[in-house]
Design an enzyme around this catalytic site. Structure first.
Site, PDB file in Angstrom:
ATOM      1  N   HIS A   1       0.853  -1.199   0.000  1.00  0.00           N
ATOM      2  CA  HIS A   1       0.000   0.000   0.000  1.00  0.00           C
ATOM      3  C   HIS A   1       0.892   1.254   0.000  1.00  0.00           C
ATOM      4  O   HIS A   1       0.711   2.158  -0.816  1.00  0.00           O
ATOM      5  CB  HIS A   1      -0.902  -0.030   1.245  1.00  0.00           C
ATOM      6  CG  HIS A   1      -1.709   1.214   1.456  1.00  0.00           C
ATOM      7  ND1 HIS A   1      -3.051   1.285   1.194  1.00  0.00           N
ATOM      8  CD2 HIS A   1      -1.349   2.452   1.908  1.00  0.00           C
ATOM      9  CE1 HIS A   1      -3.482   2.502   1.473  1.00  0.00           C
ATOM     10  NE2 HIS A   1      -2.469   3.235   1.914  1.00  0.00           N
ATOM     11  N   GLU A   2       1.863   1.273   0.900  1.00  0.00           N
ATOM     12  CA  GLU A   2       2.713   2.461   1.044  1.00  0.00           C
ATOM     13  C   GLU A   2       3.610   2.651  -0.180  1.00  0.00           C
ATOM     14  O   GLU A   2       3.815   3.775  -0.630  1.00  0.00           O
ATOM     15  CB  GLU A   2       3.555   2.375   2.321  1.00  0.00           C
ATOM     16  CG  GLU A   2       2.733   2.290   3.609  1.00  0.00           C
ATOM     17  CD  GLU A   2       1.760   3.458   3.810  1.00  0.00           C
ATOM     18  OE1 GLU A   2       1.921   4.489   3.147  1.00  0.00           O
ATOM     19  OE2 GLU A   2       0.832   3.300   4.625  1.00  0.00           O
TER      20      GLU A   2
ATOM     21  N   CYS B   1      -9.953  -2.886  -2.309  1.00  0.00           N
ATOM     22  CA  CYS B   1      -8.619  -2.775  -2.913  1.00  0.00           C
ATOM     23  C   CYS B   1      -7.589  -2.524  -1.819  1.00  0.00           C
ATOM     24  O   CYS B   1      -7.887  -1.863  -0.813  1.00  0.00           O
ATOM     25  CB  CYS B   1      -8.662  -1.577  -3.869  1.00  0.00           C
ATOM     26  SG  CYS B   1      -7.109  -1.143  -4.650  1.00  0.00           S
TER      27      CYS B   1
ATOM     28  N   CYS C   1      -7.737   4.374  -2.892  1.00  0.00           N
ATOM     29  CA  CYS C   1      -8.762   3.877  -3.818  1.00  0.00           C
ATOM     30  C   CYS C   1     -10.136   4.023  -3.199  1.00  0.00           C
ATOM     31  O   CYS C   1     -10.353   3.694  -2.053  1.00  0.00           O
ATOM     32  CB  CYS C   1      -8.497   2.422  -4.146  1.00  0.00           C
ATOM     33  SG  CYS C   1      -9.686   1.758  -5.325  1.00  0.00           S
TER      34      CYS C   1
HETATM   35 ZN   LIG Z   1      -2.340   5.217   2.330  1.00  0.00          ZN
HETATM   36 ZN   LIG Z   2      -8.117   0.243  -6.252  1.00  0.00          ZN
END
Ligand SMILES: [Zn+2]
Ligand SMILES: [Zn+2]
Length: 362
Positions: free
Chosen positions: A256-257, A272, A267
């Protein structure tokens, strides 16, 4: 519980866009790739590959941060979007402090994370910088006055990472099992990043199932007030047990990061891994991988083959443990730790379904 739902037409525009040029670029995907990406238009229906975002409380990220969702075209036109190039295509991971009771366990754990990121950001190289002790970063630290656990100052760690960042780095990510704080007045922070400088630091301390319990073994004796230069308090300091859930949460956070480092925003389209999250419950609800819209952003930035990427992820989830042990015993006599992948089982089945769609030739 509220559900965020867009019409198939809106999702199509978000994925393909109305721009002639971007539609042309999209048309270069194979029939199978388009079939996979367009599965997202039917999200939430029985048997769908992709799910809708569910909002469980007012403290969930999406209600707390009302803003326009970022479609593919908005990402494409973003001035600070970052694309790896030949001279800057390596993701560096800097480990700060221990990740296990013995050094060999830290090495193994960060190696699993490295391999996972290498599959996730398929086509880029992911390298580990030699791990450092907290004392080597010369960072400020404190004992949290409510929870009595050790915490280190994020700004100092970012300064340290800035100096360590190799020239060929696409980005550098610091990871630690010690809790973080961004300034004296704050209780804690999960992490902090500078997207323009391509660096960030993140803690997995609060991903320990015991963190919020009174019996948490990272709580120090109340009267302890270590001096700033005395880093000996970190020697043998508690680290969470390595579990499958901890590994899953760490993999989600890392990807994610790093996703943000490409300029991908939170998102709001579909369930997601790039969804924003305000608390652990919400992070746990996020799936392990990208929705089609975020996947197109990443694919556009890196240029990987979508099926090859899923194959690499599947390989990581299934990696033959006997093979790992042969590798370990051949190199040295270090203890062998088995990769705990039970928590990835649902994701593994999901990746297999993606590959079936991509391999179908009809
Ligand atoms: Zn974030
Ligand atoms: Zn997404």
């Amino acid at each position: 519980m509220k559900v965020i739902q867009y019409t198939p037409e809106k999702l199509q525009t978000a994925l393909v866009s109305n721009s002639q040029y971007l539609t042309k670029v999209y048309s270069k995907y194979t029939k199978e790739e388009k079939r996979l990406l367009e599965e997202g238009f039917h999200a939430g229906q029985p048997g769908s590959l992709f799910q809708l975002i569910t909002v469980h409380s007012d403290s969930d990220w999406i209600l707390a941060h009302p803003e326009e969702p970022e479609d593919f075209e908005a990402f494409y036109r973003k001035p600070y979007r970052k694309t790896p190039n030949e001279s800057q295509s390596t993701i560096y991971i800097q480990t700060i402090g221990s990740f296990g009771e013995v050094a060999a366990q830290t090495d193994q754990y960060v190696e699993w994370l490295r391999d996972y990121c290498q599959a996730f950001f398929y086509g880029l190289s992911v390298k580990l910088l030699p791990a450092v002790a907290v004392s080597e970063t010369k960072c400020s630290f404190r004992v949290n006055s409510n929870s009595y656990n050790l915490q280190i100052l994020t700004g100092d760690l970012l300064q340290f990472l800035k100096k360590r960042k190799p020239k060929d780095a696409f980005c550098i990510v610091g990871i630690t099992m010690i809790d973080l704080y961004p300034k004296d007045s704050w209780n804690f922070v999960f992490g902090q990043a500078s997207l323009t400088q391509g660096m960030g630091v993140f803690s997995f301390a609060r991903y320990d199932d015991n963190f919020y319990k009174r019996s948490y073994a990272g709580r120090l004796k109340k009267h302890l007030q270590p001096r700033q230069e005395d880093y000996s308090v970190f020697d043998g300091y508690y680290t969470p047990p390595i579990t499958s859930t901890l590994l899953l949460r760490s993999c989600k956070t890392m990807t994610h990061e790093i996703g943000h480092m490409f300029g991908i925003s939170h998102c709001q389209w579909l369930s997601c891994v790039m969804q924003g999250s305000n608390h652990l419950d919400e992070s746990d609800r996020r799936p392990l991988d990208f929705c089609p819209i975020c996947l197109r952003k990443l694919q556009f930035a890196i240029g990987f083959n979508i099926a090859e990427r899923y194959k690499a992820l599947l390989h990581w989830m299934e990696e033959d443990q006997t093979q790992t042990s042969v590798k370990a015993s051949a190199s040295h006599t270090a203890p062998h730790f088995t990769k705990p992948t039970e928590a990835f089982n649902a994701s593994k089945l999901w990746v297999c379904r993606c590959l079936e769609i991509l391999e179908k030739d009809q």
